[in-house]
Each structure stands twice: as structure tokens, then as C-alpha cells.
Design a protein around this motif. Structure first.
Motif, PDB file in Angstrom:
ATOM      1  N   VAL A 194      10.308   0.149 -16.787  1.00  0.00           N
ATOM      2  CA  VAL A 194      10.491   0.624 -15.355  1.00  0.00           C
ATOM      3  C   VAL A 194      11.536   0.245 -14.665  1.00  0.00           C
ATOM      4  N   GLY A 195      12.098   1.415 -13.699  1.00  0.00           N
ATOM      5  CA  GLY A 195      13.315   1.088 -13.008  1.00  0.00           C
ATOM      6  C   GLY A 195      13.067   0.342 -11.789  1.00  0.00           C
ATOM      7  N   GLU A 196      14.192  -0.200 -10.976  1.00  0.00           N
ATOM      8  CA  GLU A 196      14.125  -1.005 -10.112  1.00  0.00           C
ATOM      9  C   GLU A 196      13.475  -0.545  -9.017  1.00  0.00           C
ATOM     10  N   THR A 197      13.595   0.830  -8.520  1.00  0.00           N
ATOM     11  CA  THR A 197      13.065   1.189  -7.492  1.00  0.00           C
ATOM     12  C   THR A 197      11.519   1.483  -7.468  1.00  0.00           C
ATOM     13  N   GLN A 198      10.904   1.686  -8.782  1.00  0.00           N
ATOM     14  CA  GLN A 198       9.416   1.664  -9.103  1.00  0.00           C
ATOM     15  C   GLN A 198       9.019   0.479  -9.020  1.00  0.00           C
ATOM     16  N   VAL A 199       9.703  -0.625  -9.432  1.00  0.00           N
ATOM     17  CA  VAL A 199       9.319  -1.900  -9.512  1.00  0.00           C
ATOM     18  C   VAL A 199       9.083  -2.440  -7.915  1.00  0.00           C
ATOM     19  N   LYS A 200      10.147  -1.988  -7.136  1.00  0.00           N
ATOM     20  CA  LYS A 200      10.041  -2.514  -5.774  1.00  0.00           C
ATOM     21  C   LYS A 200       8.840  -1.711  -4.976  1.00  0.00           C
ATOM     22  N   ASN A 201       8.587  -0.494  -5.223  1.00  0.00           N
ATOM     23  CA  ASN A 201       7.495   0.327  -4.959  1.00  0.00           C
ATOM     24  C   ASN A 201       6.164  -0.177  -5.326  1.00  0.00           C
ATOM     25  N   SER A 202       6.163  -0.654  -6.556  1.00  0.00           N
ATOM     26  CA  SER A 202       4.957  -1.239  -6.995  1.00  0.00           C
ATOM     27  C   SER A 202       4.493  -2.302  -6.258  1.00  0.00           C
ATOM     28  N   ASN A 203       5.453  -3.146  -6.246  1.00  0.00           N
ATOM     29  CA  ASN A 203       5.190  -4.506  -5.534  1.00  0.00           C
ATOM     30  C   ASN A 203       4.790  -4.201  -4.218  1.00  0.00           C
ATOM     31  N   LYS A 204       5.377  -3.467  -3.548  1.00  0.00           N
ATOM     32  CA  LYS A 204       4.895  -2.981  -2.123  1.00  0.00           C
ATOM     33  C   LYS A 204       3.409  -2.696  -2.107  1.00  0.00           C
ATOM     34  N   VAL A 205       3.196  -1.621  -3.147  1.00  0.00           N
ATOM     35  CA  VAL A 205       1.803  -1.333  -2.988  1.00  0.00           C
ATOM     36  C   VAL A 205       0.897  -2.400  -3.277  1.00  0.00           C
ATOM     37  N   PHE A 206       1.209  -3.071  -4.509  1.00  0.00           N
ATOM     38  CA  PHE A 206       0.220  -4.274  -4.798  1.00  0.00           C
ATOM     39  C   PHE A 206       0.016  -5.247  -3.408  1.00  0.00           C
ATOM     40  N   ARG A 207       1.051  -5.470  -2.921  1.00  0.00           N
ATOM     41  CA  ARG A 207       1.077  -6.149  -1.670  1.00  0.00           C
ATOM     42  C   ARG A 207       0.159  -5.545  -0.477  1.00  0.00           C
ATOM     43  N   PHE A 208      -0.023  -4.639  -0.350  1.00  0.00           N
ATOM     44  CA  PHE A 208      -1.003  -3.992   0.760  1.00  0.00           C
ATOM     45  C   PHE A 208      -2.278  -3.397   0.325  1.00  0.00           C
ATOM     46  N   TYR A 209      -2.575  -3.026  -1.163  1.00  0.00           N
ATOM     47  CA  TYR A 209      -3.618  -2.290  -1.655  1.00  0.00           C
ATOM     48  C   TYR A 209      -4.412  -3.203  -2.909  1.00  0.00           C
ATOM     49  N   GLY A 210      -3.321  -4.016  -3.435  1.00  0.00           N
ATOM     50  CA  GLY A 210      -4.170  -4.832  -4.619  1.00  0.00           C
ATOM     51  C   GLY A 210      -4.844  -6.141  -4.216  1.00  0.00           C
ATOM     52  N   LYS A 211      -5.588  -6.288  -5.348  1.00  0.00           N
ATOM     53  CA  LYS A 211      -6.597  -7.415  -5.221  1.00  0.00           C
ATOM     54  C   LYS A 211      -6.488  -8.391  -6.589  1.00  0.00           C
ATOM     55  N   PHE A 271      -1.709   0.430  10.958  1.00  0.00           N
ATOM     56  CA  PHE A 271      -2.285   0.148   9.416  1.00  0.00           C
ATOM     57  C   PHE A 271      -3.451  -0.981   9.275  1.00  0.00           C
ATOM     58  N   ASN A 272      -4.300  -0.707   8.759  1.00  0.00           N
ATOM     59  CA  ASN A 272      -5.187  -2.004   8.644  1.00  0.00           C
ATOM     60  C   ASN A 272      -4.946  -2.825   7.314  1.00  0.00           C
ATOM     61  N   HIS A 273      -4.366  -3.617   7.393  1.00  0.00           N
ATOM     62  CA  HIS A 273      -3.999  -4.757   6.327  1.00  0.00           C
ATOM     63  C   HIS A 273      -5.270  -5.237   5.632  1.00  0.00           C
ATOM     64  N   ASP A 274      -6.266  -5.615   6.236  1.00  0.00           N
ATOM     65  CA  ASP A 274      -7.555  -6.066   5.795  1.00  0.00           C
ATOM     66  C   ASP A 274      -8.485  -5.093   4.852  1.00  0.00           C
ATOM     67  N   ASN A 275      -8.200  -3.829   5.502  1.00  0.00           N
ATOM     68  CA  ASN A 275      -9.116  -2.856   4.709  1.00  0.00           C
ATOM     69  C   ASN A 275      -8.201  -1.273   4.812  1.00  0.00           C
ATOM     70  N   PRO A 276      -7.188  -1.336   3.942  1.00  0.00           N
ATOM     71  CA  PRO A 276      -6.372   0.010   3.961  1.00  0.00           C
ATOM     72  C   PRO A 276      -7.171   1.195   3.882  1.00  0.00           C
ATOM     73  N   MET A 277      -8.282   0.963   3.299  1.00  0.00           N
ATOM     74  CA  MET A 277      -9.257   2.414   3.270  1.00  0.00           C
ATOM     75  C   MET A 277      -9.615   3.022   4.685  1.00  0.00           C
ATOM     76  N   ASP A 278      -9.853   1.879   5.687  1.00  0.00           N
ATOM     77  CA  ASP A 278     -10.038   2.391   6.884  1.00  0.00           C
ATOM     78  C   ASP A 278      -9.217   3.320   7.713  1.00  0.00           C
ATOM     79  N   THR A 279      -7.734   2.834   7.299  1.00  0.00           N
ATOM     80  CA  THR A 279      -6.621   3.719   7.891  1.00  0.00           C
ATOM     81  C   THR A 279      -6.870   4.924   7.223  1.00  0.00           C
ATOM     82  N   ILE A 280      -6.887   5.135   5.930  1.00  0.00           N
ATOM     83  CA  ILE A 280      -6.855   6.176   5.230  1.00  0.00           C
ATOM     84  C   ILE A 280      -7.907   7.120   5.681  1.00  0.00           C
TER      85      ILE A 280
END
Length: 193
Positions: free
Chosen positions: A59-76, A106-115
Motif C-alpha cells: 500500500v503506497g504512502e498516498t493511500q495510507v494517508k488517505n486511509s488514516n484520514k478516512v478512519f479518523r472521520f468514519y472509523g470505529k 461536517f458532523n464529526h459525531d455522525n458523518p452519515m448525518d452530513t451524507i
């Protein structure tokens, strides 16, 4: 289970995920986040998390950075400490989810609300997501170009007027009254743009 076994278990899970090319990056996000958070890459003798991901997980660096960002906002994290991305986010993909986080409210507590608030679905195209984000930020991504020819015509008139004022002012010794009249015409043309 020791750190070595835990790391090897995670590597095995990442390397054996059977999913479509579109879904696989979303499914490995929790594992990448866990390896980073727990520093498991150090156990493999790496000082660089990105180098570890490239060499051991492919997994390349860009994908890793993007993955970490997604996890921080959407992961549990489950009650037993397992990292996961809720299933409803997986069809969106990394790129769309990262773009959605740019929405100002953007709703950090419940991102699906924003979606849901912005009517986004997995089928929403990336250009459409970007347009929605830009509108939410108060930007108009596509300017209205209908009035451009008229503006250009006015600019040409102003340019010609300013040249005349300059020429007359230097060569013709126009009266102050005439100079003021030309200056006022030019100012009015600018205001009417």
C-alpha cells in the motif's frame, strides 16, 4: 497473543482480503489504522510506517494517508478493541469520503448525518461530490460566463477613454472641466461592470 503474532495476523488479513478492486482499499483501512496506532510496524524492524505499508502490505504512502484520514472521520473501535469501518460507508470509497469531510458543517459525531443532509449516495459521482462541497463552502465552481462579452466591451470602452484622457492631457491641453467629464465617464463605466 504477542505483538509479533498480532502483527502477522493483521498482515495475513490484509493480504488475504478477497474483495473487488474498488472495495479492497476500504476494507484494509481499519488494519492500517491499527498498525499505525499500536506501532506494530516497529515490531517488524521498520522505523517508517509508510515504508512498512509499502513493503509488507503493498500500500503506497498516498493511500495510507488517505486511509488514516478516512478512519479518523468514519472509523470505529468495537468494545473489544477491534478497528472497523461501518458497512454503510464502504460503498462510497476513500476518495469520496475524504472529499465529504471538507464540507464546513461536517458532523464529526455522525458523518452519515452530513451524507444524508447533502443527499449523497455511493452512486454520486466524484465531480458531483466536489460541486456539492464547493457549494457548501460558498463557492461557485462553474462561473456564469454569459456576461463576459458585455464586460469585455465595457473594458475596451474604458481603455479607449483612459487612453484619450492621457493623450489629451499630455498633448492637447484639455480643460480641467473636460478632463473631469472624461474621468467621470470612465468611473461610471467601471461602476456599471
Amino acid at each position: 497473543m504477542g505483538l509479533l503474532n498480532e502483527r502477522l495476523d493483521i498482515e495475513n488479513k490484509v493480504n488475504t482480503i478477497q474483495a473487488s478492486a474498488a472495495e479492497r482499499p476500504m476494507l484494509i483501512i481499519p488494519y492500517i489504522a491499527e498498525i499505525n496506532d499500536r506501532g506494530l510496524y516497529k515490531d517488524a524492524g521498520y522505523t517508517s510506517f509508510y515504508k512498512y505499508c509499502a513493503e509488507r502490505l503493498g500500500v503506497g504512502e498516498t493511500q495510507v494517508k488517505n486511509s488514516n484520514k478516512v478512519f479518523r472521520f468514519y472509523g470505529k473501535m468495537s468494545e473489544i478493541g477491534e478497528y472497523y469501518i461501518p458497512e454503510e460507508y464502504i460503498p462510497f470509497g476513500i476518495e469520496k469520503l475524504n472529499e465529504i469531510t471538507k464540507i464546513p458543517d461536517f458532523n464529526h459525531d455522525n458523518p452519515m448525518d452530513t451524507i444524508m443532509q447533502y443527499g449523497l449516495t455511493p452512486e454520486t459521482t466524484m465531480p458531483e461530490v466536489k460541486r456539492i462541497v464547493a457549494e457548501a463552502k460558498g463557492k461557485n465552481i462553474k462561473p456564469d460566463l454569459k456576461g463576459i462579452p458585455a464586460i469585455c466591451e465595457k473594458l475596451e470602452i474604458m481603455d479607449n477613454t483612459l487612453r484619450l484622457i492621457g493623450i489629451w492631457g499630455r498633448n492637447e491641453r484639455i480643460s480641467d472641466k473636460e478632463f473631469r467629464r472624461k474621468a467621470i465617464e470612465t468611473i461610471e463605466a467601471i461602476r456599471n461592470l
